[in-house]
Every structure is written in C-alpha cells, then in structure tokens.
Design a protein around this motif. Structure first.
Motif, short mmCIF file in Angstrom:
data_model
loop_
_atom_site.label_atom_id
_atom_site.label_comp_id
_atom_site.label_asym_id
_atom_site.label_seq_id
_atom_site.Cartn_x
_atom_site.Cartn_y
_atom_site.Cartn_z
N GLY A 314 -42.46 6.10 109.70
CA GLY A 314 -42.05 7.09 110.68
C GLY A 314 -42.45 8.50 110.30
N LEU A 315 -42.34 9.41 111.26
CA LEU A 315 -42.63 10.82 110.98
C LEU A 315 -41.77 11.32 109.84
CD1 LEU A 315 -42.86 12.32 114.59
CD2 LEU A 315 -44.75 11.75 113.06
N ARG A 316 -42.30 12.24 109.08
CA ARG A 316 -41.55 12.84 107.97
C ARG A 316 -40.86 14.10 108.46
NH1 ARG A 316 -43.11 16.28 103.48
NH2 ARG A 316 -45.28 16.15 104.15
N TYR A 317 -39.54 14.11 108.32
CA TYR A 317 -38.72 15.26 108.68
C TYR A 317 -38.15 15.87 107.41
CZ TYR A 317 -38.72 13.71 113.59
OH TYR A 317 -39.08 13.36 114.87
N GLU A 318 -38.32 17.16 107.27
CA GLU A 318 -37.67 17.92 106.20
C GLU A 318 -36.74 18.91 106.88
OE1 GLU A 318 -41.07 17.99 102.73
OE2 GLU A 318 -41.12 19.56 104.25
N GLY A 319 -35.47 18.53 107.01
CA GLY A 319 -34.58 19.32 107.83
C GLY A 319 -35.06 19.25 109.27
N SER A 320 -35.38 20.42 109.83
CA SER A 320 -35.91 20.47 111.20
C SER A 320 -37.42 20.56 111.25
CB SER A 320 -35.30 21.67 111.94
OG SER A 320 -33.93 21.47 112.17
N LEU A 321 -38.06 20.50 110.09
CA LEU A 321 -39.53 20.57 110.04
C LEU A 321 -40.08 19.16 110.16
CD1 LEU A 321 -41.62 22.90 109.58
CD2 LEU A 321 -41.78 22.07 107.21
N VAL A 322 -40.90 18.93 111.20
CA VAL A 322 -41.49 17.62 111.42
C VAL A 322 -42.98 17.69 111.16
CG1 VAL A 322 -41.63 18.10 113.93
CG2 VAL A 322 -41.85 15.76 113.09
N HIS A 323 -43.48 16.71 110.40
CA HIS A 323 -44.87 16.69 109.98
C HIS A 323 -45.71 15.78 110.88
CE1 HIS A 323 -44.37 18.80 106.04
NE2 HIS A 323 -43.13 18.41 106.24
N PRO A 324 -47.01 15.99 110.95
CA PRO A 324 -47.87 15.14 111.78
C PRO A 324 -47.82 13.69 111.32
CG PRO A 324 -49.01 17.14 111.11
CD PRO A 324 -47.75 17.09 110.32
N PRO A 325 -48.18 12.76 112.20
CA PRO A 325 -48.07 11.34 111.84
C PRO A 325 -49.11 10.91 110.82
CG PRO A 325 -49.15 11.60 113.97
CD PRO A 325 -48.65 12.96 113.58
N ALA A 326 -48.70 9.98 109.95
CA ALA A 326 -49.65 9.30 109.09
C ALA A 326 -50.43 8.29 109.92
CB ALA A 326 -48.90 8.58 107.96
#
Length: 331
Positions: A314-326
C-alpha cells in the motif's frame, strides 16, 4: 476466437473493514466494498480498483457485471482511448481504465506518469477526514487529529454552526476544509458560510444538492466553494460557472484516470482550483489519483488511513504525508 496471448479480464468484489465507522450526511458505513479489475497478459497483470457509489445508482454487483461484460472487447485489444467511448463514465470504467494503464506500465517497464507524459508525483500532504457526529464527538475526534496540517470536516445540515466552532476550537492550527455532502439548504447557506469564514475555513465542499445549487450564484461567497456531486467529467464543468471556485475530481466519478487528467486540464483552463478526492477504499484506488496531485490545490487521499487494514504494498503514509505508489502496487 482469442489466443493465449490475448489479455484476459477478471473482476472480483472485495470487502475492507473500516476502522470504527465512517459517517456523512447520507449515513454510516462500516466497510468499504470495492471492485477490482485485473487484466492478465503473459507474465503481467494490470489492476484497478473502484468503489461503486449508491449516490449514483451504482452497486458492487452491477460494477462487477459491467466489467465482465467488457471481457471480449479487452481480449480483442481494447485500449484506454477506445474505452472512453465503449463505457459511460462510472466507477467500473475507472477500474478498467486504471487496470489497462497498469498493465501497459508493467509490460513496458515504465512508470505510468512517464507513459502519460505527466510530472512524476511527489510526496504530498493529504487531508484527514473527521466523520459527522455531534459537536462534542467531532471535537474529541478533531483533538486527536489536531497535529495534522489539513483536516476535512464532514457536516450534515442542522447544527453545523456549532460543529464548525467546536472543531476549530479543538484544532486551532490546522487548515480546515468542510464537506456538507449536499446537506445545506438555500436558507441556511449564508449562515453556514459565515460560520465557516469566522472559523477560518479554507474551502466548503458541495453545500447544496447537485442540480439545486443556483443560490451559490446569487450570493457573495466569503469562503471558496468546491463542487463534488455537481461535477463528474469534463461535460459537467461548464455548468459550474459563477457557482463554484473549485472542483473535486474523483476517478470513480470521472470514469478513470484518462478522463480525470483531461478534466483537470480543462478545469484549470476555466480558472477553477482542483481538489483530488477519493472514496473510502484501499491504496489501489488512491495510487492512480496521485498523478493528479501536481495540479491540485487540495489533496484528499486518506482512504487507507480510515481502514482497519490496507492491501499489500500500500501507499506509504508518514502522518499526513502520502508518497507515490511503488510499482508493486500500481503503475
């Protein structure tokens, strides 16, 4: 006749428990029922996910049936461009559109944004949604999330002035956007907008019912107003003039990423801000929408954060920061 080298389309219904409950003006749900389209060709499988929405007369069974009805066309080489005319804009078309693009990316060993000639998405801040409830209940939920920079507050009509004030008191530093989900009336519109302005709300989403939003053109709007249920694809943009300042582009409404990207370009040309939104679904639904993020003023892709669990990769969330998909997830 089709050969072993022809693409094969399948579709299945999946159920994903929500963490607690998710409540808006139209009711409460405890699980996200999604439909996944898969296209297999050789060693590669392209995937896309949609969430059929009852507000638009959609059901999981209906979406699955609509997808399976496309098996012969897919086997005979249907591509994303031909798909736009082969199916109406709907959640099922979104799943198929995204599956076709995912398959194309996997077969070419390129990322989807490169294939589309779009900027590579970067990590962005997503809104985090606070469900509808009493002012006290919403204030408690907001206090727990007050560290997040952007909160999306679900409203429901009667009592919204008190809800707005309670939420702002509980999160004095967060940027707030609110979503009435068509629950306001022309009589309550100015009063509720004024309450939002006092609370420093940045954006109000779909205050009036779609098709009955003429009052928005007759008043001075102290807060920017965003269309959601009033806008689906490019054909609905022209009717927003004078009523809305922004549009919420959701892939399930637009019928896929192909139309959503064209719609974002058209909305920008009309001077409308863009929110990229989502239904409550897994990261497979969010991943294609990340390609809209470079054009968006607001990102609302918190669906997986509201689930009890997400799918693998799944997408990587760091708090409210969402990273692009692998690439293992999509695209």
């Amino acid at each position: 006749m089709t050969s072993a080298k022809s693409p094969t389309l399948s579709a299945r219904i999946e159920r994903w428990p929500i963490a607690g409950a998710f409540t808006i003006s139209r009711g409460t749900k405890y699980e996200a029922v999604t439909v996944v389209a898969e296209i297999a060709l050789g060693d590669h499988v392209g995937r896309g996910e949609c969430l059929p929405y009852p507000r638009y007369g959609e059901t999981p069974d209906g979406a699955q049936a609509a997808l399976l009805a496309m098996r012969d066309m897919v086997a005979h080489g249907l591509d994303r461009h031909a798909l736009q005319a082969a199916m109406p804009a709907c959640a099922a078309r979104n799943a198929l559109d995204c599956a076709l693009l995912d398959l194309e990316a996997k077969r070419s060993d390129r990322r989807a944004w490169d294939l589309l000639g779009r900027p590579q998405p970067k990590a962005v801040t997503t809104a985090y949604t606070i469900s509808l409830g009493s002012p006290e209940t919403m204030a408690e939920a907001t206090a727990v999330a007050a560290h997040r920079p952007l909160l999306k507050i679900k409203l429901g009509g009667e009592g919204d002035v008190a809800r707005i004030a309670a939420v702002r008191k509980a999160a004095p530093e967060s940027e707030l956007i609110v979503d009435a989900n068509e629950a306001w009336t022309p009589d309550s519109l100015e009063r509720n907008l004024a309450a939002c302005a006092r609370a420093g709300v940045t954006l109000v989403e779909q205050p009036l019912p779609a098709g009955r939003d003429e009052a928005l053109a007759l008043i001075q709007r102290p807060v920017a107003v965003c269309a959601d249920e009033s806008v689906h694809d490019r054909s609905s943009l022209e009717g927003l003039r004078g009523r809305y300042d922004a549009v919420n582009i959701k892939l399930d409404k637009s019928g896929g990423l192909t139309e959503a990207l064209a719609m974002a370009d058209a909305a920008k040309a009309l001077g409308l801000d863009i929110m990229v939104g989502c239904m409550v679904a897994t990261s497979l639904s969010m991943a294609p929408a990340m390609l809209l993020a470079p054009q968006a003023r607001f990102i609302d892709l918190d669906g997986p954060l509201l689930l009890a669990r997400d799918r693998d990769h799944g997408l990587r969330y760091e708090g409210s920061l969402v990273h692009p998909p692998a690439p293992e997830l999509w695209g």
